[in-house]
Enzyme design. Structure first.
Site, mmCIF file in Angstrom:
data_model
loop_
_atom_site.group_PDB
_atom_site.id
_atom_site.type_symbol
_atom_site.label_atom_id
_atom_site.label_comp_id
_atom_site.label_asym_id
_atom_site.label_seq_id
_atom_site.Cartn_x
_atom_site.Cartn_y
_atom_site.Cartn_z
ATOM 1 N N GLY A 43 0.834 -1.189 0.000
ATOM 2 C CA GLY A 43 0.000 0.000 0.000
ATOM 3 C C GLY A 43 0.871 1.241 0.000
ATOM 4 C CD GLN A 48 3.358 5.737 2.670
ATOM 5 O OE1 GLN A 48 2.359 5.211 2.223
ATOM 6 N NE2 GLN A 48 4.355 5.047 3.177
ATOM 7 C CB CYS A 90 5.423 2.112 7.254
ATOM 8 S SG CYS A 90 4.875 3.625 6.455
ATOM 9 C CG LEU A 91 6.474 0.971 1.048
ATOM 10 C CD1 LEU A 91 5.803 1.306 -0.274
ATOM 11 C CD2 LEU A 91 7.626 -0.010 0.829
ATOM 12 C CG HIS A 132 -0.387 1.033 7.316
ATOM 13 N ND1 HIS A 132 0.571 0.552 8.167
ATOM 14 C CD2 HIS A 132 0.248 1.933 6.518
ATOM 15 C CE1 HIS A 132 1.732 1.139 7.898
ATOM 16 N NE2 HIS A 132 1.565 1.978 6.895
ATOM 17 C CD GLU A 133 -1.087 2.288 2.825
ATOM 18 O OE1 GLU A 133 -0.649 3.444 2.699
ATOM 19 O OE2 GLU A 133 -0.352 1.324 3.103
ATOM 20 C CG HIS A 136 0.318 6.750 5.584
ATOM 21 N ND1 HIS A 136 1.499 7.239 6.118
ATOM 22 C CD2 HIS A 136 0.532 5.429 5.380
ATOM 23 C CE1 HIS A 136 2.380 6.251 6.225
ATOM 24 N NE2 HIS A 136 1.814 5.140 5.793
HETATM 25 ZN ZN ZN Z 1 2.763 3.326 5.769
#
Ligand code: ZN
Length: 163
Positions: A43, A48, A90-91, A132-133, A136
């Site tokens: 995701g 991000q 998380c990226l 999670h997304e 953000h």
């Molecule tokens: Zn993340």
């Protein structure tokens, strides 16, 4: 697209609703999907990649091959129930994984790339990824969903790693 890494301030901002879904926007979303897949992510949310808009992309877990991606624009969580522990990464905090608490089931309303409203009732990993997304978009990173002791230890580790 460059993925913003913690503690980039853009990751802590509130995002604004998307008001126009045009060709430029769709091109950006497609680039995001490519960025997510190249990074082996499941995701990726707009902040991000430095865009303060309320949208994210993620894998579609309804098929085993996970060949499809989902795009959720202006998502709103309209129901939540149950609680699960989920090990997440998380990226934007690469290399670190930890258990967090999530709702087991949610209902989410969002627009797709055609501007059509879709109602999702995800469970399992799809539900966790959506949450999670979604976080953000409110400037919330996954340590906020840890219990406080785990969060303290985790924050010390990542603050040492990312300066
Ligand atoms: Zn993340």
């Amino acid at each position: 697209m460059d993925i913003k890494i913690y503690p980039d301030p853009v990751l802590f901002e509130d995002c604004e609703e998307v008001s126009v879904i045009n060709d430029d926007f769709i091109a950006k979303v497609n680039e995001m999907i490519e960025t997510m897949r190249n990074a082996d992510g499941i995701g990726l949310a707009a902040p991000q990649i430095g865009i303060l808009g309320r949208f994210f992309v993620c894998l579609d877990f309804s098929t085993e091959e996970r060949v499809d991606s989902l795009v959720l624009i202006n998502p709103v969580i309209t129901e939540k129930k149950g609680r699960v522990e989920s090990k997440e990464g998380c990226l934007s905090i690469p290399g670190f994984y930890e258990y967090v608490y999530r709702y087991e089931e949610i209902e989410v309303k969002a627009l797709d790339l055609k501007g059509k409203e879709i109602v999702y009732c995800p469970t399992g990993l799809q539900s966790v990824v959506f949450q999670h997304e979604y976080d953000h978009l409110d400037g919330i990173l996954f340590p906020e969903r840890m219990n406080s002791i785990t969060k303290d230890i985790f924050m010390k580790k990542i603050n040492k790693e990312f300066k």
